[in-house]
Write a protein that holds these residues in place. Structure first.
Motif, PDB file in Angstrom:
ATOM      1  N   VAL A 142       0.730  -1.290   0.053  1.00  0.00           N
ATOM      2  CA  VAL A 142      -0.040  -0.097   0.044  1.00  0.00           C
ATOM      3  C   VAL A 142       0.851   1.241   0.111  1.00  0.00           C
ATOM      4  O   VAL A 142       1.934   1.224   0.513  1.00  0.00           O
ATOM      5  N   ASP A 143       0.499   2.338  -0.890  1.00  0.00           N
ATOM      6  CA  ASP A 143       1.110   3.592  -0.682  1.00  0.00           C
ATOM      7  C   ASP A 143       0.333   4.252   0.533  1.00  0.00           C
ATOM      8  O   ASP A 143      -0.415   4.585   0.763  1.00  0.00           O
ATOM      9  N   VAL A 144       1.404   4.391   1.462  1.00  0.00           N
ATOM     10  CA  VAL A 144       1.092   5.012   2.739  1.00  0.00           C
ATOM     11  C   VAL A 144       0.366   6.293   2.739  1.00  0.00           C
ATOM     12  O   VAL A 144      -0.397   6.709   3.418  1.00  0.00           O
ATOM     13  N   GLU A 145       1.299   7.150   1.801  1.00  0.00           N
ATOM     14  CA  GLU A 145       0.854   8.729   1.682  1.00  0.00           C
ATOM     15  C   GLU A 145      -0.516   8.771   0.917  1.00  0.00           C
ATOM     16  O   GLU A 145      -1.291   9.633   1.335  1.00  0.00           O
ATOM     17  N   THR A 146      -0.851   8.105  -0.034  1.00  0.00           N
ATOM     18  CA  THR A 146      -2.179   7.974  -0.646  1.00  0.00           C
ATOM     19  C   THR A 146      -2.934   7.040  -0.115  1.00  0.00           C
ATOM     20  O   THR A 146      -4.369   7.346  -0.165  1.00  0.00           O
ATOM     21  N   ARG A 147      -2.605   6.136   0.833  1.00  0.00           N
ATOM     22  CA  ARG A 147      -3.626   5.214   1.261  1.00  0.00           C
ATOM     23  C   ARG A 147      -4.358   4.293   0.617  1.00  0.00           C
ATOM     24  O   ARG A 147      -5.522   3.988   0.511  1.00  0.00           O
ATOM     25  N   ARG A 148      -3.756   4.123  -0.685  1.00  0.00           N
ATOM     26  CA  ARG A 148      -4.224   3.112  -1.717  1.00  0.00           C
ATOM     27  C   ARG A 148      -3.289   2.022  -1.995  1.00  0.00           C
ATOM     28  O   ARG A 148      -2.094   1.986  -2.000  1.00  0.00           O
ATOM     29  N   PRO A 149      -4.087   0.649  -2.181  1.00  0.00           N
ATOM     30  CA  PRO A 149      -3.035  -0.507  -2.527  1.00  0.00           C
ATOM     31  C   PRO A 149      -2.293  -0.379  -4.040  1.00  0.00           C
ATOM     32  O   PRO A 149      -2.771   0.326  -4.756  1.00  0.00           O
ATOM     33  N   VAL A 150      -1.041  -0.725  -3.981  1.00  0.00           N
ATOM     34  CA  VAL A 150      -0.326  -0.637  -5.119  1.00  0.00           C
ATOM     35  C   VAL A 150      -0.316  -2.141  -6.061  1.00  0.00           C
ATOM     36  O   VAL A 150      -0.634  -2.044  -7.021  1.00  0.00           O
ATOM     37  N   VAL A 151      -0.151  -3.119  -5.127  1.00  0.00           N
ATOM     38  CA  VAL A 151       0.244  -4.304  -5.757  1.00  0.00           C
ATOM     39  C   VAL A 151      -0.436  -5.424  -4.854  1.00  0.00           C
ATOM     40  O   VAL A 151      -0.147  -5.217  -3.819  1.00  0.00           O
ATOM     41  N   LEU A 152      -0.801  -6.552  -5.298  1.00  0.00           N
ATOM     42  CA  LEU A 152      -1.154  -7.857  -4.580  1.00  0.00           C
ATOM     43  C   LEU A 152      -0.444  -8.851  -4.807  1.00  0.00           C
ATOM     44  O   LEU A 152       0.005  -9.407  -6.250  1.00  0.00           O
ATOM     45  N   LEU A 153       0.568  -9.414  -4.020  1.00  0.00           N
ATOM     46  CA  LEU A 153       1.549 -10.480  -4.365  1.00  0.00           C
ATOM     47  C   LEU A 153       0.601 -11.881  -4.006  1.00  0.00           C
ATOM     48  O   LEU A 153       0.100 -12.016  -2.988  1.00  0.00           O
ATOM     49  N   PRO A 154       1.109 -13.012  -4.689  1.00  0.00           N
ATOM     50  CA  PRO A 154       0.260 -14.281  -4.615  1.00  0.00           C
ATOM     51  C   PRO A 154       0.602 -14.969  -3.319  1.00  0.00           C
ATOM     52  O   PRO A 154      -0.177 -15.924  -2.756  1.00  0.00           O
ATOM     53  N   ASP A 155       1.666 -14.724  -2.613  1.00  0.00           N
ATOM     54  CA  ASP A 155       2.161 -15.530  -1.574  1.00  0.00           C
ATOM     55  C   ASP A 155       2.965 -14.307  -0.621  1.00  0.00           C
ATOM     56  O   ASP A 155       2.818 -13.019  -0.666  1.00  0.00           O
ATOM     57  N   ARG A 156       3.553 -14.653   0.491  1.00  0.00           N
ATOM     58  CA  ARG A 156       4.091 -14.034   1.470  1.00  0.00           C
ATOM     59  C   ARG A 156       5.389 -14.359   1.863  1.00  0.00           C
ATOM     60  O   ARG A 156       5.994 -14.389   2.925  1.00  0.00           O
ATOM     61  N   GLU A 157       6.191 -14.798   0.664  1.00  0.00           N
ATOM     62  CA  GLU A 157       7.519 -15.063   0.749  1.00  0.00           C
ATOM     63  C   GLU A 157       8.411 -13.992   0.620  1.00  0.00           C
ATOM     64  O   GLU A 157       8.138 -13.127   0.050  1.00  0.00           O
ATOM     65  N   ALA A 158       9.776 -13.903   1.258  1.00  0.00           N
ATOM     66  CA  ALA A 158      10.634 -12.942   1.061  1.00  0.00           C
ATOM     67  C   ALA A 158      11.054 -12.563  -0.337  1.00  0.00           C
ATOM     68  O   ALA A 158      11.355 -11.528  -0.590  1.00  0.00           O
ATOM     69  N   SER A 159      11.348 -13.816  -1.174  1.00  0.00           N
ATOM     70  CA  SER A 159      11.851 -13.676  -2.197  1.00  0.00           C
ATOM     71  C   SER A 159      10.832 -12.883  -3.152  1.00  0.00           C
ATOM     72  O   SER A 159      11.029 -12.047  -4.129  1.00  0.00           O
ATOM     73  N   SER A 160       9.477 -13.135  -3.187  1.00  0.00           N
ATOM     74  CA  SER A 160       8.399 -12.457  -3.774  1.00  0.00           C
ATOM     75  C   SER A 160       8.398 -10.940  -3.277  1.00  0.00           C
ATOM     76  O   SER A 160       8.189 -10.105  -4.248  1.00  0.00           O
ATOM     77  N   LEU A 161       8.485 -10.680  -2.075  1.00  0.00           N
ATOM     78  CA  LEU A 161       8.417  -9.228  -1.688  1.00  0.00           C
ATOM     79  C   LEU A 161       9.684  -8.559  -2.237  1.00  0.00           C
ATOM     80  O   LEU A 161       9.606  -7.243  -2.561  1.00  0.00           O
ATOM     81  N   ALA A 162      10.863  -9.216  -2.140  1.00  0.00           N
ATOM     82  CA  ALA A 162      12.103  -8.477  -2.637  1.00  0.00           C
ATOM     83  C   ALA A 162      12.182  -8.151  -4.168  1.00  0.00           C
ATOM     84  O   ALA A 162      12.804  -7.177  -4.521  1.00  0.00           O
ATOM     85  N   ALA A 163      11.618  -8.789  -4.983  1.00  0.00           N
ATOM     86  CA  ALA A 163      11.460  -8.658  -6.132  1.00  0.00           C
ATOM     87  C   ALA A 163      10.938  -7.431  -6.766  1.00  0.00           C
ATOM     88  O   ALA A 163      11.301  -6.720  -7.898  1.00  0.00           O
ATOM     89  N   TRP A 164       9.672  -6.958  -5.707  1.00  0.00           N
ATOM     90  CA  TRP A 164       9.064  -5.828  -6.367  1.00  0.00           C
ATOM     91  C   TRP A 164       9.660  -4.397  -5.923  1.00  0.00           C
ATOM     92  O   TRP A 164       9.809  -3.594  -6.791  1.00  0.00           O
ATOM     93  N   PRO A 165      10.141  -4.109  -4.944  1.00  0.00           N
ATOM     94  CA  PRO A 165      11.148  -2.794  -4.680  1.00  0.00           C
ATOM     95  C   PRO A 165      12.123  -2.889  -5.173  1.00  0.00           C
ATOM     96  O   PRO A 165      12.739  -1.745  -5.504  1.00  0.00           O
ATOM     97  N   ALA A 166      12.828  -3.874  -5.583  1.00  0.00           N
ATOM     98  CA  ALA A 166      14.160  -4.068  -6.340  1.00  0.00           C
ATOM     99  C   ALA A 166      13.998  -3.053  -7.598  1.00  0.00           C
ATOM    100  O   ALA A 166      14.954  -2.527  -8.137  1.00  0.00           O
ATOM    101  N   GLN A 167      12.808  -3.247  -8.271  1.00  0.00           N
ATOM    102  CA  GLN A 167      12.776  -2.605  -9.646  1.00  0.00           C
ATOM    103  C   GLN A 167      12.337  -0.792  -9.380  1.00  0.00           C
ATOM    104  O   GLN A 167      11.997  -0.106 -10.122  1.00  0.00           O
ATOM    105  N   ARG A 168      12.231  -0.543  -8.112  1.00  0.00           N
ATOM    106  CA  ARG A 168      11.672   0.646  -7.794  1.00  0.00           C
ATOM    107  C   ARG A 168      12.567   1.505  -6.822  1.00  0.00           C
ATOM    108  O   ARG A 168      12.375   1.144  -5.442  1.00  0.00           O
ATOM    109  N   PRO A 169      13.620   2.043  -7.001  1.00  0.00           N
ATOM    110  CA  PRO A 169      14.642   2.401  -6.406  1.00  0.00           C
ATOM    111  C   PRO A 169      14.232   3.718  -5.654  1.00  0.00           C
ATOM    112  O   PRO A 169      14.874   4.103  -4.738  1.00  0.00           O
ATOM    113  N   GLY A 170      13.111   4.308  -5.835  1.00  0.00           N
ATOM    114  CA  GLY A 170      12.659   5.637  -5.041  1.00  0.00           C
ATOM    115  C   GLY A 170      11.998   5.296  -3.974  1.00  0.00           C
ATOM    116  O   GLY A 170      11.484   6.145  -3.179  1.00  0.00           O
ATOM    117  N   ILE A 171      12.038   4.073  -3.284  1.00  0.00           N
ATOM    118  CA  ILE A 171      11.156   3.727  -1.962  1.00  0.00           C
ATOM    119  C   ILE A 171      12.327   3.938  -0.972  1.00  0.00           C
ATOM    120  O   ILE A 171      13.406   3.575  -0.824  1.00  0.00           O
TER     121      ILE A 171
END
Length: 318
Positions: A142-171
């Motif tokens: 979720v984008d905390v500043e706008t309070r809107r969901p950004v993406v839904l990942l199919p599982d809660r594994e660390a590898s799945s979560l790491a792949a998404w912010p790796a493509q967005r260095p502005g976090i």
């Protein structure tokens, strides 16, 4: 390599007119009435024997799409209605506007819209969601500043979560709970971001810490309770009733006193208990209980009893 001709070669001297046919696309209604356009379009045949497309149809920019039954203006209007009202309500409104379609069509037009361009979030909130509680979980960002969901990942594994912010260095900030796999994924995918706990878990951690602290110092609270003098006798039941904790103004106590006074006044006037039951609309058991109590304070039983808290001795005096 020889290029294979396509429909874009129409008008370039590589095709000839094969025939024509009429298209009837629906357009935006006018004054509540349906509008249908009648278009005569040409069909071309390709002269290249190696071309996989033997014929192609003339396309008119800004009007219907290929194999489309509606103009671009009507498609955008119906899609806007679907975005605002969804399926059933949107279908009802299209009938009022003069372009009736089914709810499935409204939803299909909404699904065909391109995904909106969402700016890269600066503060991301990470939490889990359940598609089947206790069985299957995923990760929501979720984008905390706008309070809107950004993406839904199919599982809660660390590898799945790491792949998404790796493509967005502005976090810059990752807000998460205390799950270890979320911390591992955020560290691997966004090492430049600061990891913080969300607001709910901060209050939850604070309440747990306060509860543990009070439980550890419970003996200290008991040692502060003043002991009664040995020579002082405990008050009798009559004295306890006189010092009732239910003052005048308490709605339950006042109602009990009023009922007690009314029943005893009718008894002194000579009315029977059956007559009092009919006049006051009470049950026989209630009239018996009130008539058998000499004072209304004797009826303050159960939850109306003089209840004291474990912290009563530590409250400041009046």
């Amino acid at each position: 390599m020889r290029r294979v001709p396509s429909a874009r070669d129409v008008g370039r001297g590589r095709s000839r007119v094969h025939g024509s046919y009429q298209r009837n696309p629906a357009d935006v209604p006018s004054a509540g009435r349906s509008v249908v356009l009648r278009l005569r379009v040409r069909r071309f045949s390709c002269q290249n024997a190696a071309c996989g497309r033997r014929t192609c149809v003339e396309q008119i920019p800004g009007l219907p799409r290929r194999h489309g039954q509606r103009t671009e203006r009507l498609r955008s209007t119906l899609a806007a209605v679907g975005l605002a009202l969804a399926g059933r309500a949107g279908a009802r409104l299209t009938g009022v506007l003069g372009a009736p379609v089914s709810r499935s069509t409204v939803l299909r037009l909404v699904h065909a819209l391109p995904e909106p361009e969402v700016p890269a979030p600066r503060v991301v909130g990470v939490d889990e969601y359940a598609t089947r509680k206790g069985r299957h979980y995923g990760t929501v960002l979720v984008d905390v500043e706008t309070r809107r969901p950004v993406v839904l990942l199919p599982d809660r594994e660390a590898s799945s979560l790491a792949a998404w912010p790796a493509q967005r260095p502005g976090i810059e900030v990752v807000c998460q709970d205390r799950a270890p796999f979320f911390a591992e994924g955020a560290t691997a995918g966004a090492p430049q971001a600061v990891q913080v706990a969300d607001r709910w878990h901060l209050w939850h951690n604070l309440s747990e810490a306060a509860e543990r602290s009070v439980a550890q110092h419970r003996r200290c609270l008991r040692s502060l309770v003043p002991e009664a003098p040995e020579g002082e006798a405990e008050p009798g039941p009559e004295e306890q009733l006189a010092g009732s904790r239910w003052p005048t103004g308490h709605r339950f106590a006042d109602r009990t006193r009023a009922r007690h006074a009314a029943i005893h006044a009718l008894l002194e006037a000579g009315h029977s208990r059956r007559s009092i039951q009919r006049q006051l609309g009470m049950t026989w058991r209630t009239v018996q209980r009130f008539a058998g109590a000499a004072e209304p304070e004797r009826l303050f039983t159960g939850q109306w009893q003089n209840r004291t808290s474990v912290l009563e001795g530590h409250r400041p005096g009046p």
